[in-house]
Design a protein around this motif. Structure first.
Motif, PDB file in Angstrom:
ATOM      1  N   LEU A 144      38.426  27.131  37.791  1.00 40.15           N
ATOM      2  CA  LEU A 144      39.476  28.125  37.599  1.00 40.15           C
ATOM      3  C   LEU A 144      40.650  27.620  38.434  1.00 40.15           C
ATOM      4  O   LEU A 144      40.751  27.920  39.615  1.00 40.15           O
ATOM      5  CB  LEU A 144      39.027  29.509  38.058  1.00 40.15           C
ATOM      6  CG  LEU A 144      40.088  30.624  37.993  1.00 40.15           C
ATOM      7  CD1 LEU A 144      40.556  30.834  36.556  1.00 40.15           C
ATOM      8  CD2 LEU A 144      39.527  31.925  38.574  1.00 40.15           C
ATOM      9  N   TRP A 202      39.887  26.513  41.986  1.00 41.43           N
ATOM     10  CA  TRP A 202      38.698  27.248  42.364  1.00 41.43           C
ATOM     11  C   TRP A 202      37.514  26.776  41.517  1.00 41.43           C
ATOM     12  O   TRP A 202      37.691  26.149  40.470  1.00 41.43           O
ATOM     13  CB  TRP A 202      38.897  28.745  42.155  1.00 41.43           C
ATOM     14  CG  TRP A 202      39.817  29.418  43.132  1.00 41.43           C
ATOM     15  CD1 TRP A 202      40.723  28.817  43.967  1.00 41.43           C
ATOM     16  CD2 TRP A 202      39.929  30.829  43.353  1.00 41.43           C
ATOM     17  NE1 TRP A 202      41.386  29.770  44.699  1.00 41.43           N
ATOM     18  CE2 TRP A 202      40.925  31.016  44.340  1.00 41.43           C
ATOM     19  CE3 TRP A 202      39.299  31.951  42.804  1.00 41.43           C
ATOM     20  CZ2 TRP A 202      41.286  32.289  44.795  1.00 41.43           C
ATOM     21  CZ3 TRP A 202      39.654  33.207  43.258  1.00 41.43           C
ATOM     22  CH2 TRP A 202      40.636  33.378  44.251  1.00 41.43           C
ATOM     23  N   ARG A 203      36.291  27.107  41.944  1.00 36.57           N
ATOM     24  CA  ARG A 203      35.092  26.778  41.201  1.00 36.57           C
ATOM     25  C   ARG A 203      34.200  28.014  41.124  1.00 36.57           C
ATOM     26  O   ARG A 203      33.800  28.556  42.165  1.00 36.57           O
ATOM     27  CB  ARG A 203      34.338  25.615  41.873  1.00 36.57           C
ATOM     28  CG  ARG A 203      35.130  24.328  41.850  1.00 36.57           C
ATOM     29  CD  ARG A 203      34.550  23.238  42.733  1.00 36.57           C
ATOM     30  NE  ARG A 203      33.278  22.733  42.244  1.00 36.57           N
ATOM     31  CZ  ARG A 203      32.718  21.603  42.691  1.00 36.57           C
ATOM     32  NH1 ARG A 203      33.332  20.876  43.623  1.00 36.57           N
ATOM     33  NH2 ARG A 203      31.555  21.194  42.212  1.00 36.57           N
ATOM     34  N   LEU A 204      33.907  28.456  39.911  1.00 37.34           N
ATOM     35  CA  LEU A 204      33.024  29.597  39.691  1.00 37.34           C
ATOM     36  C   LEU A 204      31.616  29.055  39.513  1.00 37.34           C
ATOM     37  O   LEU A 204      31.343  28.309  38.576  1.00 37.34           O
ATOM     38  CB  LEU A 204      33.466  30.382  38.461  1.00 37.34           C
ATOM     39  CG  LEU A 204      34.956  30.743  38.370  1.00 37.34           C
ATOM     40  CD1 LEU A 204      35.217  31.609  37.157  1.00 37.34           C
ATOM     41  CD2 LEU A 204      35.429  31.441  39.650  1.00 37.34           C
ATOM     42  N   ALA A 206      32.257  32.025  44.113  1.00 35.63           N
ATOM     43  CA  ALA A 206      33.467  31.305  43.725  1.00 35.63           C
ATOM     44  C   ALA A 206      34.020  30.577  44.938  1.00 35.63           C
ATOM     45  O   ALA A 206      34.352  31.215  45.944  1.00 35.63           O
ATOM     46  CB  ALA A 206      34.498  32.279  43.177  1.00 35.63           C
ATOM     47  N   THR A 209      36.885  29.162  46.790  1.00 33.35           N
ATOM     48  CA  THR A 209      38.285  29.556  46.630  1.00 33.35           C
ATOM     49  C   THR A 209      39.260  28.637  47.348  1.00 33.35           C
ATOM     50  O   THR A 209      40.321  29.080  47.784  1.00 33.35           O
ATOM     51  CB  THR A 209      38.484  31.001  47.126  1.00 33.35           C
ATOM     52  OG1 THR A 209      38.185  31.061  48.538  1.00 33.35           O
ATOM     53  CG2 THR A 209      37.593  31.971  46.376  1.00 33.35           C
ATOM     54  N   PRO A 214      44.000  29.126  42.305  1.00 36.90           N
ATOM     55  CA  PRO A 214      43.277  29.383  41.057  1.00 36.90           C
ATOM     56  C   PRO A 214      44.161  29.211  39.823  1.00 36.90           C
ATOM     57  O   PRO A 214      43.682  29.351  38.700  1.00 36.90           O
ATOM     58  CB  PRO A 214      42.833  30.839  41.212  1.00 36.90           C
ATOM     59  CG  PRO A 214      43.900  31.451  42.058  1.00 36.90           C
ATOM     60  CD  PRO A 214      44.310  30.368  43.030  1.00 36.90           C
ATOM     61  N   CYS A 264      46.584  31.152  38.952  1.00 35.55           N
ATOM     62  CA  CYS A 264      47.050  32.460  38.509  1.00 35.55           C
ATOM     63  C   CYS A 264      47.072  33.366  39.735  1.00 35.55           C
ATOM     64  O   CYS A 264      46.540  32.990  40.790  1.00 35.55           O
ATOM     65  CB  CYS A 264      46.150  33.029  37.404  1.00 35.55           C
ATOM     66  SG  CYS A 264      44.429  33.291  37.914  1.00 35.55           S
ATOM     67  N   ALA A 317      42.622  36.330  39.369  1.00 36.55           N
ATOM     68  CA  ALA A 317      41.523  35.370  39.543  1.00 36.55           C
ATOM     69  C   ALA A 317      40.245  36.083  39.970  1.00 36.55           C
ATOM     70  O   ALA A 317      39.151  35.752  39.498  1.00 36.55           O
ATOM     71  CB  ALA A 317      41.912  34.317  40.577  1.00 36.55           C
ATOM     72  N   LEU A 339      38.489  37.597  37.145  1.00 34.53           N
ATOM     73  CA  LEU A 339      37.738  36.575  36.410  1.00 34.53           C
ATOM     74  C   LEU A 339      36.443  36.212  37.145  1.00 34.53           C
ATOM     75  O   LEU A 339      35.421  35.922  36.509  1.00 34.53           O
ATOM     76  CB  LEU A 339      38.605  35.337  36.201  1.00 34.53           C
ATOM     77  CG  LEU A 339      39.838  35.538  35.311  1.00 34.53           C
ATOM     78  CD1 LEU A 339      40.673  34.264  35.260  1.00 34.53           C
ATOM     79  CD2 LEU A 339      39.432  35.959  33.897  1.00 34.53           C
TER      80      LEU A 339
END
Length: 242
Positions: A23, A26-28, A41, A43, A47, A49, A54, A57
């Motif tokens: 994202l 970022w990494r989900l 996530a 952070t 992200p 956005c 974020a 999401l």
């Protein structure tokens, strides 16, 4: 790249989630609820956005993967300010502890020849699984602990029995060390130090020039051991929830 961001990203690569979706920066991540690191996530960075969007999401991703919405946030970072401003709070009840230290060091400083019964293999044994996870590890545990480009499964065998185990993963020049477990009956006998020395030698042989460990703030025994090996605090992170 910022040094904290770089270390966090390499640690994330060394601890692979079942799902890892970008994202922005970022990494989900999701892995069936096995460990906060693989089910939160990350952070670091932007992200791409506004952070409140974020985080919505993040919550949607968590719902799709049947995990609790959680953000892995570096202490003192811009992300921490933004996550806090969005109304999230530190997860004081997180099972592994709300706050963790990231320690770094030089593996060559504590590398040592393999001591009696110390070994590092490319494939985890059932005894290694029994110590570090459980007798019948879940698919998520097998993925997080068992996969990676260069992964080593360290153990100490005494009297035909595995009495200590650890996991190492080399990402670039970084040796990520995790899951150190020593049976109670052999603690304070130098077993952990011997195992760490063997794993460090394995890491150096595979190109590592530095190491990193993610340790819960309350794990004083581990922090004392790693400090004695020359590892020092690099930064900290916390888990945040809605």
């Amino acid at each position: 790249m910022d040094r904290v961001v770089e270390v966090e990203q390499r640690c994330a690569d060394a601890w692979p989630a079942l799902r890892d979706v970008p994202l922005g920066e970022w990494r989900l991540r999701a892995a069936g609820g096995f460990t906060g690191r693989a089910n939160s996530a990350l952070t670091t960075g932007s992200p791409g956005c506004p952070v409140p969007w974020a985080l919505r999401l993040v919550r949607a991703f968590a719902a799709r993967n049947a995990i609790a919405p959680t953000a892995h946030v570096v202490v003192g970072s811009r992300s921490e300010e933004a996550v806090s401003a969005a109304g999230w709070r530190v997860d004081a009840a997180h099972p592994g502890g709300a706050e963790s230290l990231v320690l770094t060091g030089r593996p060559e400083s504590f590398a040592s020849p393999k001591g009696d019964g110390v070994g590092v293999s490319a494939v985890p044994t059932s005894a290694w699984w029994e110590l570090t996870a459980q007798d019948n590890p879940t698919p998520a545990q097998r993925h997080v602990l068992g996969s990676g480009f260069i992964v080593g499964f360290g153990s100490v065998v005494r009297g035909g029995r595995v009495v200590a185990a650890v996991r190492g993963a080399v990402v670039g020049d970084l040796l990520h060390i995790a899951r150190l477990v020593v049976r109670p009956e052999v603690r304070r006998g130098g077993v952990a130090r011997a195992l760490m020395g063997g794993l460090a030698s394995w890491g150096v042989a595979n190109g590592a020039t530095r190491c990193a460990l993610q340790v819960a703030e309350h794990n004083t025994a581990a922090l004392t051991l790693y400090a004695s090996l020359g590892c020092t605090e690099h930064h900290r992170y916390r888990y945040w929830i809605p």
